[in-house]
Design an enzyme around this catalytic site. Structure first.
Site, PDB file in Angstrom:
ATOM      1  N   GLN B 234       0.826  -1.295   0.154  1.00 39.10           N
ATOM      2  CA  GLN B 234      -0.269  -0.077  -0.088  1.00 39.10           C
ATOM      3  C   GLN B 234       0.953   1.056   0.142  1.00 39.10           C
ATOM      4  O   GLN B 234       2.011   1.265   0.196  1.00 39.10           O
ATOM      5  CB  GLN B 234      -1.024   0.133   1.296  1.00 39.10           C
ATOM      6  CG  GLN B 234      -0.006   0.043   2.416  1.00 39.10           C
ATOM      7  CD  GLN B 234      -1.161  -0.718   3.470  1.00 39.10           C
ATOM      8  OE1 GLN B 234      -2.281  -0.688   3.524  1.00 39.10           O
ATOM      9  NE2 GLN B 234      -0.441  -0.963   4.562  1.00 39.10           N
ATOM     10  N   HIS B 264     -10.914   4.366  18.801  1.00 35.11           N
ATOM     11  CA  HIS B 264     -10.009   3.306  19.530  1.00 35.11           C
ATOM     12  C   HIS B 264     -10.736   3.152  20.845  1.00 35.11           C
ATOM     13  O   HIS B 264     -10.901   1.962  21.148  1.00 35.11           O
ATOM     14  CB  HIS B 264      -8.483   3.649  19.328  1.00 35.11           C
ATOM     15  CG  HIS B 264      -7.967   3.578  17.979  1.00 35.11           C
ATOM     16  ND1 HIS B 264      -7.803   4.839  17.213  1.00 35.11           N
ATOM     17  CD2 HIS B 264      -7.822   2.553  17.228  1.00 35.11           C
ATOM     18  CE1 HIS B 264      -7.386   4.396  15.845  1.00 35.11           C
ATOM     19  NE2 HIS B 264      -7.445   2.988  16.055  1.00 35.11           N
ATOM     20  N   ASP B 288      -0.965   0.532  12.977  1.00 38.13           N
ATOM     21  CA  ASP B 288      -0.631   1.771  13.751  1.00 38.13           C
ATOM     22  C   ASP B 288      -0.426   1.814  15.087  1.00 38.13           C
ATOM     23  O   ASP B 288      -0.083   2.660  15.611  1.00 38.13           O
ATOM     24  CB  ASP B 288      -1.793   2.971  13.162  1.00 38.13           C
ATOM     25  CG  ASP B 288      -3.162   2.511  13.444  1.00 38.13           C
ATOM     26  OD1 ASP B 288      -3.319   1.671  14.622  1.00 38.13           O
ATOM     27  OD2 ASP B 288      -4.084   3.067  12.948  1.00 38.13           O
ATOM     28  N   ASP B 308      -0.473  -7.707  11.083  1.00 39.97           N
ATOM     29  CA  ASP B 308      -0.459  -6.669  10.001  1.00 39.97           C
ATOM     30  C   ASP B 308       0.229  -7.051   8.905  1.00 39.97           C
ATOM     31  O   ASP B 308       1.355  -7.388   8.812  1.00 39.97           O
ATOM     32  CB  ASP B 308      -0.246  -5.189  10.566  1.00 39.97           C
ATOM     33  CG  ASP B 308      -0.755  -4.394   9.579  1.00 39.97           C
ATOM     34  OD1 ASP B 308      -1.851  -3.506   9.673  1.00 39.97           O
ATOM     35  OD2 ASP B 308      -0.192  -4.295   8.577  1.00 39.97           O
ATOM     36  N   ASP B 342      -0.584 -12.193   6.040  1.00 40.89           N
ATOM     37  CA  ASP B 342      -1.977 -11.881   5.654  1.00 40.89           C
ATOM     38  C   ASP B 342      -3.075 -12.646   6.614  1.00 40.89           C
ATOM     39  O   ASP B 342      -2.948 -13.799   6.769  1.00 40.89           O
ATOM     40  CB  ASP B 342      -2.007 -12.575   4.412  1.00 40.89           C
ATOM     41  CG  ASP B 342      -2.922 -12.052   3.268  1.00 40.89           C
ATOM     42  OD1 ASP B 342      -4.016 -11.425   3.800  1.00 40.89           O
ATOM     43  OD2 ASP B 342      -2.491 -11.527   2.167  1.00 40.89           O
ATOM     44  N   ASP B 360      -9.585  -4.793  12.877  1.00 46.82           N
ATOM     45  CA  ASP B 360      -9.374  -3.350  12.359  1.00 46.82           C
ATOM     46  C   ASP B 360      -9.079  -3.342  10.776  1.00 46.82           C
ATOM     47  O   ASP B 360      -8.151  -2.627  10.730  1.00 46.82           O
ATOM     48  CB  ASP B 360      -8.845  -2.548  13.406  1.00 46.82           C
ATOM     49  CG  ASP B 360      -8.768  -1.140  13.291  1.00 46.82           C
ATOM     50  OD1 ASP B 360      -9.842  -0.572  12.442  1.00 46.82           O
ATOM     51  OD2 ASP B 360      -8.200  -0.218  13.796  1.00 46.82           O
TER      52      ASP B 360
END
Ligand SMILES: Cc1cc2nc3c(=O)[nH]c(=O)nc-3n(C[C@H](O)[C@H](O)[C@H](O)COP(=O)(O)OP(=O)(O)OC[C@H]3O[C@@H](n4cnc5c(N)ncnc54)[C@H](O)[C@@H]3O)c2cc1C
Lengths: 505, 498
Positions: B234, B264, B288, B308, B342, B360
């Site tokens: 990305q 959050h 993040d 992630d 993944d 998320d």
């Protein structure tokens, strides 16, 4: 690095200095040696060992495995399955590399409707169907299919972009006609049930070609003809102007399922045949080519290179035409021509750039001589896929099978890989920059061609009646090369064998 | 030979115009108000050319050598002009100053070219012909450039590469001049070497141009871009405006530091505060670290696993001083384990069991992301949860994408969860939706951790109430073989942004 003028020019316009990468690959699964042994009617080396066994199944494709599956389920264990390759599966085999598993031929099974009892039984056993619910993991993921037409990808394989009013009306009329045929209930899977009930009107459909039927119906515009031709090439390796109208209609009118399908796996139908072969491994003998079957008294002698089997009953699940070369006394010549196919698995280091609807499971190029490609990694649930494998299908369907076979076997790997790349290049101009490997399977006798007349041919129907402990089982008996037909034929032959062996003991 | 000389005139004329167009386009692209930018740039440029022409009178000796040096200078400065301007815009201040400075320098150099060339050619041609030919070619070059620029260069190459390409042309003119005039050049070898060096630099610039154009994102975001990176997965961009930091993934806003605590806190606490015995937590997506920051407020949690896809994302949010401060260094806590994988296949392979799961993921705006919102995914997730376990799922906006939101609710139900939908107002996002999935009856927690800014008992209760305009609508279940959610989402957001 020396900068030649040719290398400099692209650099000046902003392209990087990489040329098209070298593409590796070769022909896969070729078994020329075995084929020659058969053609030369066996070297006649007498096998040293012999084995007495009530039932022998020859050929471990879906049909042979289904026969074995059925016998085992009935608690019958006195049989052997002889397969010439080093792995069972036949046209439902698959391969694998570091990127993905992929099919070598058959790659999907339509979701069986409630009529298709046998398929449902098998799939329940394999865990695909639980409490009436299909395992979503192996139903074809969205997005399913797309068509490259007018320079971009559109959703669905039926052309609908930029049709004239008349072309659209013909597409609709075609769909309505097929719906009407579906409602007759005579276009069934397995096909034999419908054939048995057929009226003179349906039998007449088997005397003309699909192309002729379409002309009579006024379905002559390019898009609808393309759709019919694509479909008959895709399932039966036969062009719309050659195929029996009965068979062509069967493609569209035979099935209707509530569930969005089909069922499909990265390795294609090998997912099923491998599970069957594992389950039945005590009965399966790989690397056992049968080169002669002879009548000996009330028994059959089945010869492989290492062993001769003395059996009461033979289930012949290898291609039916082959029996005329191997069985003694030889049965009459088989009625059906066969179509050669070229299946190529391409390994891609990255996805090509393209326009329109995103990559699907099935990707078809309008007016291409090939059938397009299936993305083997489509059922992979990873969100990000850097590399992928595409299975490119090409039925050599023009004219007679023998001529196309010469073409198929005449071309070397460079010839065919170039053809495949050129075909894909229509939709993906940078495909050569993406592909790192092309492995090609040339299938000389891939499937029977349902030409006019064969469905209701008395000689075809004669083969369906087992005699003297010899039953045919390959799906080519149906003239329609389908998973369900293979399974049905296998099970029918097994039922006969069980009865026969029961009597024999 | 004659042709080559006239070709040079044609080419340098084209180059001159291109730099002018590039500066104008860049200025209007980055600063807005294209009429103003183009007028001032053209004015400044022509004025600078005037200066150049005037200055040419002071060049009296070694004309050819000077001409070559000027070509190289134009090639280098013009060629890298848009690169330098882009970089300056993203990383340094004083953009306007640099822009006009650049325009002046290039203008002066270009202004020197034609007078010098005319004087060089004077001995070889009659003046009448010379003036006519040179000026004709000069204007023709300008025509060619002005057509090429909008039709081919900008769409195909972009501003950075176009400038580099024309820099190369200037350098090429210099290079062949060292061959054509070799008898007339004193320091031939050094001129030739310099020409090769400039050509090499520009080619290198071309090859790495894609890295440079990445920073062109600056133009997309109205705020200052303080961090931008393309990963294989990305594009990450962090912007700042005053004390507001924003993270964009592929151009989609992920959070604003002004109000992300609302998001959050809502994502984590209603679920986790009701599980006093929770020991193992899992976060899917959320690289993040902001959800992890909320999780580590529970001392009872023994492990937090963050899965992630993008290593760059978790690395930056663990190490970059500013980004790390946003999640209070949560990703470097010893209890936290980071897995870059993944999520769906990772779960398929894993045999771990968790007490609390936070899902998320980015919104389901394509089929690849849509897989992570299917009944198959939720079914798999449930197999990795303890019997009392809970999952909290970010589920897009029930306001802007109402069908999408309720589709996620229905899909979780189909995946075997008892569902407790809720929503929160996050100013930078609008009304935002979540779904809590349980495997048995669930009741909201009695207590919450200290130090929260948004949630207390009263606000928490209100989250679970849906006013009529956000309430349930009939939807289908999102499944791998029929991703209705992607279609709902696409339709609903398209209506909003139309
Ligand atoms: C390219 C291609 C794609 C296809 N795609 C699909 C699809 O997607 N879906 C679908 O339903 N159908 C598809 N089919 C049809 C497929 O052929 C059938 O579904 C089914 O797999 C056929 O099984 P079978 O057992 O009848 O025949 P085969 O698979 O041909 O099996 C015959 C077996 O006999 C063995 N054998 C042959 N000679 C001997 C010998 N002398 N001794 C011992 N063993 C021998 C062979 O090695 C082979 O294993 C496809 C076919 C092709 C060619």
């Amino acid at each position: 690095m020396k900068l030649t003028r040719r290398a400099l020019a692209p650099a000046l316009v902003g392209l990087t200095l990489k040329g098209a990468p070298r593409i590796e690959g070769g022909f896969a699964l070729e078994n020329v040696e075995q084929g020659h042994l058969l053609r030369d009617r066996a070297p006649l080396m007498r096998p040293r060992e012999s084995e007495r066994v009530p039932v022998v199944i020859v050929g471990g494709g879906m049909a042979g495995l289904s026969a074995a599956w059925w016998m085992e389920r009935q608690g019958f264990r006195d049989f052997r399955l002889l397969e010439m390759e080093n792995e069972a599966g036949g046209n439902a085999r698959g391969g694998e590399n570091e990127v993905s598993a992929y099919p070598w031929a058959a790659h999907y099974v339509p979701v069986p409707d409630t009529e298709a009892g046998l398929v449902r039984e098998l799939f329940t056993e394999l865990g695909l169907l639980r409490d009436g619910v299909w395992d979503e993991r192996w139903l074809c993921h969205a997005p399913k299919e797309r068509l490259f037409i007018h320079g971009r990808w559109e959703e669905g394989v039926e052309p609908h972009a930029a049709l004239t009013g008349e072309e659209r009306r013909q597409m609709e009329r075609f769909a309505t006609r097929m719906e009407e045929y579906r409602e007759t209930g005579r276009f069934t899977v397995p096909m034999e049930r419908g054939v048995a009930k057929s009226t003179a009107a349906e039998q007449a459909l088997d005397r003309i070609t699909m192309g002729e039927w379409m002309r009579r119906e006024g379905l002559t515009s390019a898009p609808v003809r393309w759709l019919a031709d694509y479909s008959t090439r895709d399932d039966y390796g036969t062009r719309v102007d050659d195929i029996s109208a009965w068979a062509g209609i069967h493609y569209f009118a035979a099935r209707q399922s509530e569930e969005k399908g089909p069922l499909t796996w990265p390795e294609g139908n090998a997912w099923v045949t491998r599970r069957l072969a594992t389950k039945l491994r005590t009965y399966v003998r790989n690397n056992s080519m049968v080169f002669r079957v002879e009548r000996a008294g009330v028994r059959w002698r089945v010869f492989t290179q290492s062993r001769v089997y003395e059996a009461d009953c033979v289930v012949w699940a290898a291609p039916t035409w082959l029996a005329s070369w191997v069985v003694d006394p030889p049965p009459p010549r088989w009625v059906m021509d066969t179509a050669p196919w070229l299946v190529s698995n391409l390994t891609l280091e990255r996805w090509p750039r393209e326009r329109g609807y995103p990559p699907c499971w099935d990707n078809v190029i309008y007016r291409s001589p090939s059938l397009g490609y299936v993305v083997a990694t489509h059922q992979n649930v990873a969100r990000h896929q850097e590399r992928t494998v595409w299975t490119h299908y090409w039925a050599l369907a023009d004219g007679r099978g023998a001529d196309q076979r010469r073409l198929l076997l005449g071309g070397d790997w460079h010839y065919w890989s170039e053809k495949v790349l050129a075909d894909l290049e229509r939709a993906h101009p940078d495909i050569r920059q993406c592909v790192s490997r092309i492995d090609i399977f040339r299938i000389a006798h891939a499937m029977p061609r349902p030409l006019p007349g064969v469905m209701f041919d008395e000689r075809r129907q004669a083969r369906l009646r087992p005699r003297d402990g010899f039953a045919y089982a390959n799906c080519d008996l149906s003239a329609l090369s389908l998973f369900e037909e293979a399974q049905y034929r296998g099970v029918e032959a097994a039922k006969y064998a069980l009865g026969f062996a029961g009597r024999g003991r | 030979m004659v042709y080559v000389l006239f070709l040079s005139v044609f080419l340098i004329a084209a180059c001159g115009l291109i730099y002018e167009l590039i500066s104008g386009a860049l200025a209007s692209y980055l600063l807005g108000d294209s009429v103003l930018q183009f007028s001032t740039i053209i004015g400044a440029y022509l004025f600078a050319m005037g200066i150049g022409s005037y200055l040419s009178r002071f060049i009296t000796r070694a004309l050819i050598s000077r001409f070559i040096s000027i070509e190289l200078a134009v090639g280098l400065i013009g060629g890298f002009s848009s690169t330098i301007l882009f970089m300056a815009f993203t990383y340094a201040g004083g953009f306007r100053f640099l822009l006009y400075g650049m325009v002046l320098v290039i203008g002066i150099l270009v202004g020197l070219e034609i007078p010098l060339l005319m004087r060089i050619l004077r001995e070889r041609f009659e003046l009448r012909e010379l003036v006519a030919n040179v000026l004709t070619l000069d204007y023709l070059g300008a025509l060619g450039a002005s057509l090429l620029f909008p039709l081919l260069l900008v769409p195909k190459l972009g501003l950075v590469r176009s400038a580099l390409l024309f820099g190369l042309i200037n350098a090429a003119v210099a290079l062949w001049s060292t061959f054509i005039f070799r008898e007339h050049i004193g320091n031939l070898m050094s001129q030739r070497l310099a020409s090769f060096a400039v050509v090499g630099l520009l080619i290198a610039g071309m090859v790495y141009a894609s890295d440079i154009t990445d920073t062109a994102d600056a133009a997309l975001y109205s705020d200052d871009v303080i961090f931008a990176r393309s990963t294989p997965y990305q594009r990450l961009v962090v912007t700042r405006w005053k004390d507001d930091y924003r993270l964009y993934l592929n151009g989609h806003l992920q959070f604003s530091s002004r109000d992300e605590y609302r998001y959050h806190e809502s994502l984590v606490h209603p679920g986790l505060a009701s599980l006093p015995g929770a020991k193992r937590a899992l976060v899917l997506g959320g690289g993040d670290g902001l959800a992890v920051r909320e999780l580590v407020k529970y001392p009872g949690l023994e492990s937090v696993t963050l899965v992630d896809l993008d290593p760059e994302m978790t690395k930056q949010f663990s190490t970059h001083p500013l980004l790390k401060s946003l999640n209070a260094g949560a990703l470097t806590e010893p209890r936290v384990r980071i897995v870059n994988d993944d999520a769906f296949p990772w779960l398929e392979r894993s045999d771990e069991i968790f007490d609390f799961v936070v899902v998320d993921f980015p919104d389901p705006n394509n089929y690849s992301l849509g897989k992570l919102y299917t009944s198959a995914f939720y079914r798999l997730l449930r197999q990795h949860m303890s019997a009392s376990g809970l999952v909290a799922v970010q589920s897009t906006s029930p306001m802007f994408a109402r069908q999408s939101y309720w589709c996620i609710v229905e899909t979780m139900k189909a995946g075997g969860f008892q569902v407790y939908p809720y929503h929160t107002y996050v100013p930078s996002f609008g009304e935002w939706g979540f779904v809590l999935g349980a495997q048995r009856e669930w009741t909201p927690p009695e207590t919450l951790p200290g130090g929260l800014r948004f949630l207390n008992q009263a606000t928490m209760r209100s989250l679970f109430e849906f006013p009529p305009d956000l309430g349930p609508v009939p939807v289908e279940v999102n499944r791998l073989n029929d991703q209705v959610l992607v279609r709902y989402y696409d339709k609903e957001w398209r209506e909003i942004t139309r």
